[in-house]
Design a protein around this motif. Structure first.
Motif, PDB file in Angstrom:
ATOM      1  N   THR A 303       0.861  -1.298  -0.016  1.00 22.28           N
ATOM      2  CA  THR A 303      -0.042  -0.036  -0.108  1.00 22.28           C
ATOM      3  C   THR A 303       0.825   1.291   0.143  1.00 22.28           C
ATOM      4  N   LYS A 304       0.305   2.303  -0.226  1.00 21.71           N
ATOM      5  CA  LYS A 304       0.980   3.492  -0.316  1.00 21.71           C
ATOM      6  C   LYS A 304       1.635   3.709   0.911  1.00 21.71           C
ATOM      7  N   GLY A 305       3.110   3.775   1.249  1.00 24.02           N
ATOM      8  CA  GLY A 305       3.886   4.217   2.362  1.00 24.02           C
ATOM      9  C   GLY A 305       3.694   2.893   3.490  1.00 24.02           C
ATOM     10  N   SER A 306       3.122   1.783   2.956  1.00 22.80           N
ATOM     11  CA  SER A 306       2.951   0.803   4.209  1.00 22.80           C
ATOM     12  C   SER A 306       2.788  -0.592   3.477  1.00 22.80           C
ATOM     13  N   TYR A 307       2.133  -1.562   4.180  1.00 21.18           N
ATOM     14  CA  TYR A 307       1.537  -2.900   3.203  1.00 21.18           C
ATOM     15  C   TYR A 307       0.810  -3.562   4.299  1.00 21.18           C
ATOM     16  N   LYS A 308      -0.203  -4.538   3.569  1.00 24.56           N
ATOM     17  CA  LYS A 308      -1.152  -5.222   4.559  1.00 24.56           C
ATOM     18  C   LYS A 308      -0.618  -6.695   4.328  1.00 24.56           C
ATOM     19  N   CYS A 309      -0.835  -7.563   5.296  1.00 24.77           N
ATOM     20  CA  CYS A 309      -0.913  -9.205   5.093  1.00 24.77           C
ATOM     21  C   CYS A 309      -2.310  -9.626   5.356  1.00 24.77           C
ATOM     22  N   VAL A 310      -2.575 -10.495   4.328  1.00 24.16           N
ATOM     23  CA  VAL A 310      -4.134 -10.897   4.064  1.00 24.16           C
ATOM     24  C   VAL A 310      -3.624 -12.550   3.777  1.00 24.16           C
ATOM     25  N   CYS A 311      -4.685 -13.306   4.147  1.00 23.30           N
ATOM     26  CA  CYS A 311      -4.951 -14.702   3.856  1.00 23.30           C
ATOM     27  C   CYS A 311      -4.681 -15.113   2.530  1.00 23.30           C
ATOM     28  N   SER A 312      -3.995 -15.976   1.770  1.00 17.97           N
ATOM     29  CA  SER A 312      -3.967 -16.428   0.491  1.00 17.97           C
ATOM     30  C   SER A 312      -5.505 -16.595   0.144  1.00 17.97           C
ATOM     31  N   GLU A 313      -5.659 -16.750  -1.211  1.00 16.81           N
ATOM     32  CA  GLU A 313      -6.852 -17.180  -1.751  1.00 16.81           C
ATOM     33  C   GLU A 313      -7.085 -18.521  -1.410  1.00 16.81           C
ATOM     34  N   GLY A 314      -8.414 -18.945  -0.710  1.00 13.74           N
ATOM     35  CA  GLY A 314      -8.888 -20.292  -0.255  1.00 13.74           C
ATOM     36  C   GLY A 314      -8.560 -20.381   1.234  1.00 13.74           C
ATOM     37  N   PHE A 315      -8.062 -19.336   1.826  1.00 13.87           N
ATOM     38  CA  PHE A 315      -7.766 -19.388   3.270  1.00 13.87           C
ATOM     39  C   PHE A 315      -8.600 -18.307   3.898  1.00 13.87           C
ATOM     40  N   GLU A 316      -9.041 -18.493   5.283  1.00  8.18           N
ATOM     41  CA  GLU A 316      -9.564 -17.305   5.944  1.00  8.18           C
ATOM     42  C   GLU A 316      -8.958 -17.146   7.324  1.00  8.18           C
ATOM     43  N   GLU A 317      -9.020 -16.001   7.671  1.00  8.15           N
ATOM     44  CA  GLU A 317      -8.209 -15.745   8.995  1.00  8.15           C
ATOM     45  C   GLU A 317      -9.343 -16.184  10.266  1.00  8.15           C
ATOM     46  N   LYS A 318      -8.875 -17.029  11.121  1.00  5.17           N
ATOM     47  CA  LYS A 318      -9.543 -17.430  12.309  1.00  5.17           C
ATOM     48  C   LYS A 318      -8.499 -17.453  13.398  1.00  5.17           C
ATOM     49  N   HIS A 319      -8.877 -16.826  14.614  1.00  6.98           N
ATOM     50  CA  HIS A 319      -7.996 -16.801  15.708  1.00  6.98           C
ATOM     51  C   HIS A 319      -6.423 -16.548  15.302  1.00  6.98           C
ATOM     52  N   GLY A 320      -6.328 -15.542  14.340  1.00  2.08           N
ATOM     53  CA  GLY A 320      -4.956 -15.176  14.250  1.00  2.08           C
ATOM     54  C   GLY A 320      -4.178 -16.189  13.252  1.00  2.08           C
ATOM     55  N   THR A 321      -4.732 -17.147  12.457  1.00  2.00           N
ATOM     56  CA  THR A 321      -3.940 -18.172  11.703  1.00  2.00           C
ATOM     57  C   THR A 321      -4.931 -17.979  10.546  1.00  2.00           C
ATOM     58  N   CYS A 322      -4.304 -18.410   9.373  1.00  2.00           N
ATOM     59  CA  CYS A 322      -4.901 -18.581   8.065  1.00  2.00           C
ATOM     60  C   CYS A 322      -5.313 -19.970   7.813  1.00  2.00           C
ATOM     61  N   ILE A 323      -6.633 -20.503   7.963  1.00  2.60           N
ATOM     62  CA  ILE A 323      -6.964 -21.719   7.827  1.00  2.60           C
ATOM     63  C   ILE A 323      -7.918 -22.063   6.513  1.00  2.60           C
ATOM     64  N   PRO A 324      -7.718 -23.020   5.760  1.00  2.00           N
ATOM     65  CA  PRO A 324      -8.588 -23.520   4.757  1.00  2.00           C
ATOM     66  C   PRO A 324      -9.882 -22.967   4.882  1.00  2.00           C
ATOM     67  N   ILE A 325     -10.611 -22.497   3.816  1.00  2.00           N
ATOM     68  CA  ILE A 325     -12.074 -22.269   4.005  1.00  2.00           C
ATOM     69  C   ILE A 325     -12.890 -23.498   3.727  1.00  2.00           C
ATOM     70  N   VAL A 326     -13.490 -23.816   4.544  1.00  2.00           N
ATOM     71  CA  VAL A 326     -14.334 -25.228   4.576  1.00  2.00           C
ATOM     72  C   VAL A 326     -15.528 -24.763   3.721  1.00  2.00           C
TER      73      VAL A 326
END
Length: 330
Positions: A303-326
């Motif tokens: 991003t402008k002046g910074s960055y973001k961390c997002v779960c890869s495609e097919g994964f979602e964030e739960k309790h601070g970790t990226c788990i496969p989307i069921v």
């Protein structure tokens, strides 16, 4: 007491001077509507075949009572109390003029409003006795202003000068103007240079006093003060000098402090930016040798002046970790 209460609800009665001004305006409007009525009724076309009869009848109609009544009926709007009142009060005079005096005195406004019911004055005069305005009735205020009460039976004949002029007779020049012509009857004032408060001519060397934001140089000319010399703006702004003034403008988002507009005028670069080719450009944190998004199944988005961390495609964030989307429902 009911009457008293009703009286309180009425708008305050206009003062005598205002009434006189209004009476003249009413009469002027009435005379204009009369002339309009003359024009409208002159177009009356009998449209028959007998031309000789028509001409005879038309000439009769021209100065007839029928035509007068038609004109009078349209003199006032029904809501105009002053106009209707004036017509009612002076209808006989208007009739007398129509039948006996119109040829001798063709100007109804002059005959009726000025000379007969005396609610207006000739141009260039004012007040109950139609006295000459300041500077004379030919060119009130020497043509450089407006005479109070001009053409009405009100006012005191004093001058309100146009912005270039001042003085009782509008013959003197206001601050910011100088005289290019002045004699007993005429005065012309011309604008000074933008730098002058008062002047004797049109250049910045002809200033007597400089305007605020300007200063006399060694040649006695008024020149702009560069207010930016004194750093008058905040840390996240740059100063823009203008004629006679200055303004503070926001620095580019890429800068911490700046000397002008744009990312190439930064004093230092803001966090997340780096100087490249004299410009502060965004650091792409996602391309750094050391990974910034370190969790499993996680992608980095710059991003402008910074960055973001997002779960890869097919994964979602739960309790601070990226788990496969069921996928449910299969």
């Amino acid at each position: 007491s009911l009457c008293a209460a009703l009286l309180l609800l009425l708008p305050p009665a206009p003062g005598a001077a205002e009434r006189r001004r209004l009476a003249c305006a009413t009469c002027r409007g009435l005379a204009e509507r009369f002339n309009q009525g003359l024009a409208d009724t002159a177009k009356k076309n009998f449209g028959g075949g007998n031309t000789a009869w028509e001409e005879k009848t038309l000439s009769k109609y021209e100065s007839s009572e029928i035509r007068l009544v038609e004109i009078i009926e349209n003199l006032c709007d029904s809501s105009n109390f002053e106009c209707n009142n004036m017509v009612e009060e002076h209808e006989e005079k208007i009739e007398k003029w129509w039948f006996k005096l119109k040829k001798k005195y063709p100007d109804l406004f002059k005959w009726f409003c000025i000379e007969t019911i005396e609610v207006c004055c000739p141009p260039g005069t004012y007040g109950p006795d139609c006295l000459a305005c300041r500077g004379g009735s030919e060119r009130p205020c020497h043509g450089n202003g407006h005479c109070d009460g001009d053409g009405t039976r009100s006012g005191d004949g004093s001058c309100s000068c146009n912005k270039e002029y001042t003085g009782e007779f509008c013959l003197d020049c206001s601050d910011g103007y100088f005289s290019t012509l002045k004699n007993e009857t005429h005065s012309i004032c011309t604008a000074c240079h933008a730098a002058c408060k008062t002047c004797t001519g049109s250049s910045n060397k002809d200033c007597q006093d400089c305007k605020v934001g300007w200063i006399k140089n060694e040649d006695a000319a008024c020149v702009d003060i560069d207010e930016c010399d004194g750093s008058p703006c905040k840390d996240d702004q740059y100063c823009l000098n203008t004629d006679g003034s200055f303004s503070c403008k926001a620095c580019d988002a890429t800068c911490v402090g700046c000397t002008g507009e744009g990312s190439d005028k930064c004093k230092t670069c803001a966090s997340g930016y780096i100087k490249e080719d004299e410009k502060c450009t965004d650091i792409n944190e996602c391309n750094l040798p050391e990974k910034v998004c370190i969790r499993e199944n996680e992608d980095c988005v710059n991003t402008k002046g910074s960055y973001k961390c997002v779960c890869s495609e097919g994964f979602e964030e739960k309790h601070g970790t990226c788990i496969p989307i069921v996928k449910t429902g299969k």
